[in-house]
Design an enzyme around this catalytic site. Sequence first.
Site, PDB file in Angstrom:
ATOM      1  N   CYS A 122       0.829  -1.203   0.000  1.00  0.00           N
ATOM      2  CA  CYS A 122       0.000   0.000   0.000  1.00  0.00           C
ATOM      3  C   CYS A 122       0.865   1.254   0.000  1.00  0.00           C
ATOM      4  O   CYS A 122       1.891   1.321   0.675  1.00  0.00           O
ATOM      5  CB  CYS A 122      -0.917   0.001   1.227  1.00  0.00           C
ATOM      6  SG  CYS A 122      -2.134  -1.332   1.204  1.00  0.00           S
ATOM      7  N   VAL A 334       3.635   7.725  12.150  1.00  0.00           N
ATOM      8  CA  VAL A 334       4.311   6.559  11.577  1.00  0.00           C
ATOM      9  C   VAL A 334       4.438   6.664  10.063  1.00  0.00           C
ATOM     10  O   VAL A 334       5.526   6.497   9.502  1.00  0.00           O
ATOM     11  CB  VAL A 334       3.578   5.264  11.969  1.00  0.00           C
ATOM     12  CG1 VAL A 334       4.272   4.042  11.362  1.00  0.00           C
ATOM     13  CG2 VAL A 334       3.511   5.134  13.491  1.00  0.00           C
TER      14      VAL A 334
END
Length: 442
Positions: A122, A334
């Site tokens: 992804c 993140v």
Amino acid sequence: MAVDTLVVSGGTPLIGEIAVRGAKNLVPKAMVAAVLGDEPSVLSNVPRISDVEIVGNLLELHGVAVSTGATPDTLVLDPSSVEQAASPDIEVHAGSSRVPILLCGPLLHRLGRAFIPNLGGCRIGDRPINFHLDALRQFGAVVDKRPEGLYLSAPKGLTGARIHLPYPSVGTTEQVLLTGVRARGVTEVTNAAVEPEIIDLICVLQKMGAIISLDTDRTIRITGVDHLGGFIHEALPDRIETASWACAALATGGEVFVRNARQVDLMTFLNVFRRVGGEFQVTQEGIRFWHPGGKLQSLAIETDVHPGFMTDWQQPLVVALTQATGVSIVHETVYENRMGFTEALVRLGAQIQVYSECLGSTPCRFGRGRYLHSAVVAGPTSLRGAELQVPDLRGGFSYMIAALAAQGRSIVRGTGIFQRGYENFLTKLEQLGAQVEPVEKV
């Protein structure tokens, strides 16, 4: 036939029971670990997802016999005839998954060489493989980058190394574990990832005969061994899928029992779920999640490495926060591009503003990089149906939650990606009473 588009009639609470199986972030890695052994391994609680199929095909190309065990969710992996696969055969899987990079260490140990095709996964932020390659070089691997992929060799074998990770990367920690267990001498990795899936992978390797210790300061020490056997292991349940269905229950005002969900891996999420106003009940069989009625509460949340709030929990939670009273703040630390999915939620009627500033106190790797990684969510808002294009696996699930919570009809395209991480996705929606009509394509 493959289902790539779903027509969703929203506004109906999700109510019912579904079951989760082994974690997507563990099962393919445990399959790779089997290559290190000289004996067959048995892995159970395996979900039927495309990432498992892709890794299984890659292992078979390398001579690993992959078969179904005593139950449909059990795999038997026999690595006794490991061999180097032909490059054109491997290239077929280029761009389909990021897991093949973890084959480097096991193949170097078994064959002295490896070829890894260009990676997929992804597009949620910069996930460079430089950490992986730097670690492999410290073990003694020689890396040759070519347009079609990576060619690696270990002319002098692999030797233990002292490796410090600038960020506790899950993928690089897995790479070090899978490489260090059969490297000569001792390997020490500091600032390592300690996610539950990492611990479960360590358990797999220990069952095979590895010597691995984990200190409280995120230091992992591995004493290399000459021989590893097989393992018999049941994969831990998928905590990401569990949280996704929990958020779906909250956003739609429903009640979902997630069979096999495990509390210990979800404690941080459960605390946040309760703070928002959701309710849950832990039983021996799983966890029941529901919206108790009344108002949901806004909050401030920051993602972080384990034991912090997991980045993969953030997107489905944001959908639920559109139904909370007040202003919520979400700081993503993140992945820098994980807030892009909010544009679609705004089209559905959500009030969300994204910012490049760090709206939180958690140390952030890209706060000065002008990445839109903080969101302010004002609610509650009434969502309405729209046409949506799935951007990635977790963002796509969040689109589905939003479409299920919205009034009216939504068309969600690109839903084939759900096969990567959600077993029997459409069946589970139907079990929960969702009004979803698949559109098949040839």
